[in-house]
Design a protein around this motif. Structure first.
Motif, mmCIF file in Angstrom:
data_model
loop_
_atom_site.group_PDB
_atom_site.id
_atom_site.type_symbol
_atom_site.label_atom_id
_atom_site.label_comp_id
_atom_site.label_asym_id
_atom_site.label_seq_id
_atom_site.Cartn_x
_atom_site.Cartn_y
_atom_site.Cartn_z
ATOM 1 N N ASN A 111 0.846 -1.190 0.000
ATOM 2 C CA ASN A 111 0.000 0.000 0.000
ATOM 3 C C ASN A 111 0.887 1.248 0.000
ATOM 4 O O ASN A 111 1.934 1.262 0.638
ATOM 5 C CB ASN A 111 -0.896 0.006 1.226
ATOM 6 C CG ASN A 111 -1.820 -1.183 1.265
ATOM 7 O OD1 ASN A 111 -2.574 -1.409 0.337
ATOM 8 N ND2 ASN A 111 -1.743 -1.976 2.329
ATOM 9 N N THR A 112 0.448 2.264 -0.692
ATOM 10 C CA THR A 112 1.262 3.466 -0.816
ATOM 11 C C THR A 112 0.481 4.726 -0.479
ATOM 12 O O THR A 112 -0.755 4.756 -0.539
ATOM 13 C CB THR A 112 1.820 3.614 -2.243
ATOM 14 O OG1 THR A 112 0.724 3.674 -3.173
ATOM 15 C CG2 THR A 112 2.721 2.449 -2.605
ATOM 16 N N ARG A 113 1.212 5.726 -0.107
ATOM 17 C CA ARG A 113 0.658 7.050 0.128
ATOM 18 C C ARG A 113 1.630 8.080 -0.442
ATOM 19 O O ARG A 113 2.838 7.855 -0.446
ATOM 20 C CB ARG A 113 0.483 7.325 1.626
ATOM 21 C CG ARG A 113 -0.519 6.429 2.313
ATOM 22 C CD ARG A 113 -1.946 6.742 1.912
ATOM 23 N NE ARG A 113 -2.913 5.987 2.694
ATOM 24 C CZ ARG A 113 -3.313 4.760 2.402
ATOM 25 N NH1 ARG A 113 -2.822 4.154 1.326
ATOM 26 N NH2 ARG A 113 -4.198 4.148 3.175
ATOM 27 N N TYR A 114 1.088 9.206 -0.904
ATOM 28 C CA TYR A 114 1.917 10.257 -1.473
ATOM 29 C C TYR A 114 1.477 11.622 -0.968
ATOM 30 O O TYR A 114 0.288 11.870 -0.774
ATOM 31 C CB TYR A 114 1.821 10.263 -3.007
ATOM 32 C CG TYR A 114 2.404 9.059 -3.671
ATOM 33 C CD1 TYR A 114 1.621 7.954 -3.978
ATOM 34 C CD2 TYR A 114 3.755 9.024 -4.009
ATOM 35 C CE1 TYR A 114 2.160 6.837 -4.595
ATOM 36 C CE2 TYR A 114 4.305 7.908 -4.637
ATOM 37 C CZ TYR A 114 3.502 6.825 -4.923
ATOM 38 O OH TYR A 114 4.051 5.732 -5.544
ATOM 39 N N ALA A 115 2.448 12.480 -0.800
ATOM 40 C CA ALA A 115 2.120 13.880 -0.559
ATOM 41 C C ALA A 115 1.585 14.467 -1.864
ATOM 42 O O ALA A 115 1.920 13.981 -2.957
ATOM 43 C CB ALA A 115 3.370 14.637 -0.120
#
Length: 125
Positions: A56-60
């Motif tokens: 799972n990924t998250r980005y600004a």
């Protein structure tokens, strides 16, 4: 003890690309959250992107559409592919890892146990 070592930084012109790597060594858990943070002089360190053991990924917002975070679990290595670099991406980039932090907490840098020494990225206009 876990050691994180960043590599791949350097100087590029605006619009260029760089790929950062973060290699972990030592006793690591299967579960993990890894992230890239960056800091410029006079500013607080900010989260750029994160990835957990499930991918799972998250980005600004500043990274969305330009940066891609990935990992090779077997190599205990995390990557940050940075495309379309801008002068405002110039910063010291830090790799961080924690065995238990959930990805929803990726912006709580106080929750991360291990940090790399940082690597410089310079983007000239």
């Amino acid at each position: 003890q876990v050691t994180l070592v960043e590599s791949g930084g350097g100087s590029v012109q605006s619009g260029g690309t760089l790929r950062l790597s973060c290699a972990a060594s030592g006793h690591t858990y299967r579960t993990h959250l890894m992230a890239w943070y960056r800091q410029t002089p006079g500013k607080e360190r900010e989260g750029v992107a994160a990835i957990d053991h499930d991918g799972n990924t998250r980005y600004a917002d500043s990274a969305k559409g330009r940066f891609t975070i990935s990992q090779d679990i077997a190599k205990k290595t995390m990557y940050l592919q940075m495309n379309s670099l801008k002068p405002e991406d110039t910063a010291m980039y830090y790799c961080t890892r924690d065995p238990f932090n959930p990805i929803r907490s990726w912006l709580r840098q106080d929750q991360f146990e291990h940090w790399g020494q940082g690597i410089m990225v310079t983007v000239s206009s």
